[in-house]
Design an enzyme around this catalytic site. Structure first.
Site, mmCIF file in Angstrom:
data_model
loop_
_atom_site.group_PDB
_atom_site.id
_atom_site.type_symbol
_atom_site.label_atom_id
_atom_site.label_comp_id
_atom_site.label_asym_id
_atom_site.label_seq_id
_atom_site.Cartn_x
_atom_site.Cartn_y
_atom_site.Cartn_z
ATOM 1 C CD GLU A 117 -1.983 -5.989 5.108
ATOM 2 O OE1 GLU A 117 -1.538 -6.400 4.032
ATOM 3 O OE2 GLU A 117 -2.170 -4.781 5.364
ATOM 4 C CB CYS A 122 -0.986 -0.045 1.160
ATOM 5 S SG CYS A 122 -2.312 1.167 0.996
ATOM 6 C CG HIS A 149 -4.098 -3.403 2.764
ATOM 7 N ND1 HIS A 149 -3.051 -2.945 3.538
ATOM 8 C CD2 HIS A 149 -4.718 -2.307 2.285
ATOM 9 C CE1 HIS A 149 -3.047 -1.621 3.530
ATOM 10 N NE2 HIS A 149 -4.052 -1.209 2.774
#
Lengths: 251, 197
Positions: free
Chosen positions: B181, B77, B179
């Site tokens: 994650e 990001c 993202h």
């Protein structure tokens, strides 16, 4: 292409989910982590955890819970409920929340929205509005819908976006719990006039209701609680239905 | 194997640490140059504003340190944007690993574009070891107002009004705008692929 989002909402009290029976395939439906992980595995796009705890221990319990959620859930989640202080937001984001939502405190002190957006970025500040249609317009209600204001929902939403709110979570009190569908007119008004995503909430009863809110009302996301908790609608089936109706969803 | 997560004044670092934990990897959150240099893998995450983040990194000489890293580096990001040449966000010169300009999304006249882009979007044209076992058109979670333009280092494309770089790769530097994650199992796979490089 950016997809429409399906967001189950979990009410939390003293670290436990309040609703959430009817799940034979998880050990403890009262455990927000287990329920959240199940929804994530089923294809939920995000989760909202709404804390309704009213004790003094609240802050600490919530931050601990958020850490546990962030550890186990691999999709984004928002935490809301009674958030009024910059320090609370800081603690929740540090604990691993992706976004926080503010409601009554922001209405009473609109500068809070500016402060939070500046400190943490608009992308993690969700403004929640509870609204009821009466006397020809949609008005803002506070304190979980108990206190009426004379402010129109659209005006407040617009002001909050100008102040830096990154998303609007709009709950229609007229529709909430009725299972008769989302409030399409106010959702459309916000979605078509504000440059931030609008999450529609309140009234979901059938899969067609989601088609309506994404299609006619152009909502960016739709939130529901009991229909998911009581398995009246299951997320994989809902997404297949939406896909067949031409709504762009994630699989 | 030692995995360092660069600590700076940008959010979302905890989520990256937890994602590593879910893969059985202990990520060390640090701004200590020795720790970063000695790591086998370096993750450069972040959500925030470009100029503030760059200033913080420059004050600690972390910008130069990052540019000179030899081990695999993964920017996420804002981390990806800071690895580019320049960002329109407050006219910020960035680290410059990727010769790419970071621009702000602009709304077309005929319809209102929601900015930031928030939500799940698909990635196409995947050509990087990062995406091994990640299907073409997989959905990833994005939250951003600025994007890296397409360039020679583009290894994945996403469309939000225009086509832009969802991922970049050059030498030992890997970067994703979304993202991983927070992007369910496909996101976890990308992190795992990076760790297994």
């Amino acid at each position: 292409m950016l997809t429409k989002r399906i967001i189950p909402c979990l009410d939390i009290k003293d670290g436990r989910t309040v609703k959430g029976i009817n799940f034979e395939n998880i050990r403890d439906a009262g455990d927000p982590i287990e329920l959240g992980a199940l929804y994530a595995a089923q294809g939920a796009d995000e989760l909202v955890f709404l804390d309704i705890t009213a004790t003094n221990e609240r802050r600490k319990t919530l931050a601990e819970l958020v850490t546990r959620i962030a550890r186990h859930v691999n999709i984004p989640f928002t935490v809301g409920g009674g958030i009024a202080e910059v320090e609370d937001v800081y603690a929740l984001l540090q604990s691993g929340a992706d976004k926080i939502s503010v409601n009554t405190a922001a209405f009473k002190n609109p500068g809070l929205v500016d402060t939070l957006a500046r400190e943490f970025g608009s992308q993690c500040i969700v403004l929640a509005i509870d609204t009821r249609f009466e006397d020809g317009d949609w008005y803002v209600y506070l304190n979980g819908g108990r206190v009426k204001t004379d402010r129109k929902a659209f005006d407040w939403a617009k002001e909050a976006v100008d102040r830096g709110a990154g998303e609007i979570l709009l709950t229609s009190m007229n529709n909430d719990g009725t299972k008769q569908g989302f409030a399409l007119d106010i959702t459309a008004q916000l979605s078509q006039n504000l440059h931030v995503p609008v999450i529609a909430s309140g009234g979901a009863g059938t899969m067609e209701h989601f088609v309506d809110v994404f299609g006619n009302a152009q909502a960016d996301a739709a939130l529901a609680a009991s229909i998911f908790h009581y398995k009246e609608i299951e997320i994989p089936a809902l997404k297949t239905f939406l896909y067949e109706k031409g709504v762009n969803v994630r699989f | 194997m030692k995995t360092a997560i660069i600590k700076y004044n940008a959010g979302n670092i905890r989520s990256v640490q937890f994602a590593l934990e879910r893969l059985g990897v202990d990520g060390i959150v640090t701004d200590n140059p020795e720790e970063i240099l000695s790591a086998d893998r370096v993750i450069f995450p972040g959500v925030g504003e470009a100029s503030t983040a760059m200033r913080y990194l420059q004050e600690r000489n972390l910008d130069k340190l990052i540019a000179g890293l030899q081990q695999p580096v993964l920017g996420i990001c804002l981390g990806m944007q800071l690895l580019c040449r320049h960002s329109e966000e407050n006219d910020t010169p960035c680290i410059g690993v990727f010769d790419v300009e970071v621009k702000r999304f602009t709304s077309p006249v005929e319809n209102l574009l929601k900015i930031p882009q928030i939500g799940w979007n698909n990635i196409t044209g995947l050509h990087s070891v990062m995406f091994e076992h990640v299907p073409e058109n997989s959905y990833m979670y994005f939250v951003h107002s600025y994007y890296a333009a397409l360039g020679a280092d583009t290894v994945a494309i996403t469309n939000y009004v225009i086509n832009y770089s969802a991922a970049l790769q050059k030498d030992n530097f890997y970067a994703v705008q979304f993202h991983p994650e927070k992007s369910a199992e496909h996101g976890a796979r990308i992190i795992e692929n990076f760790l297994n490089l």
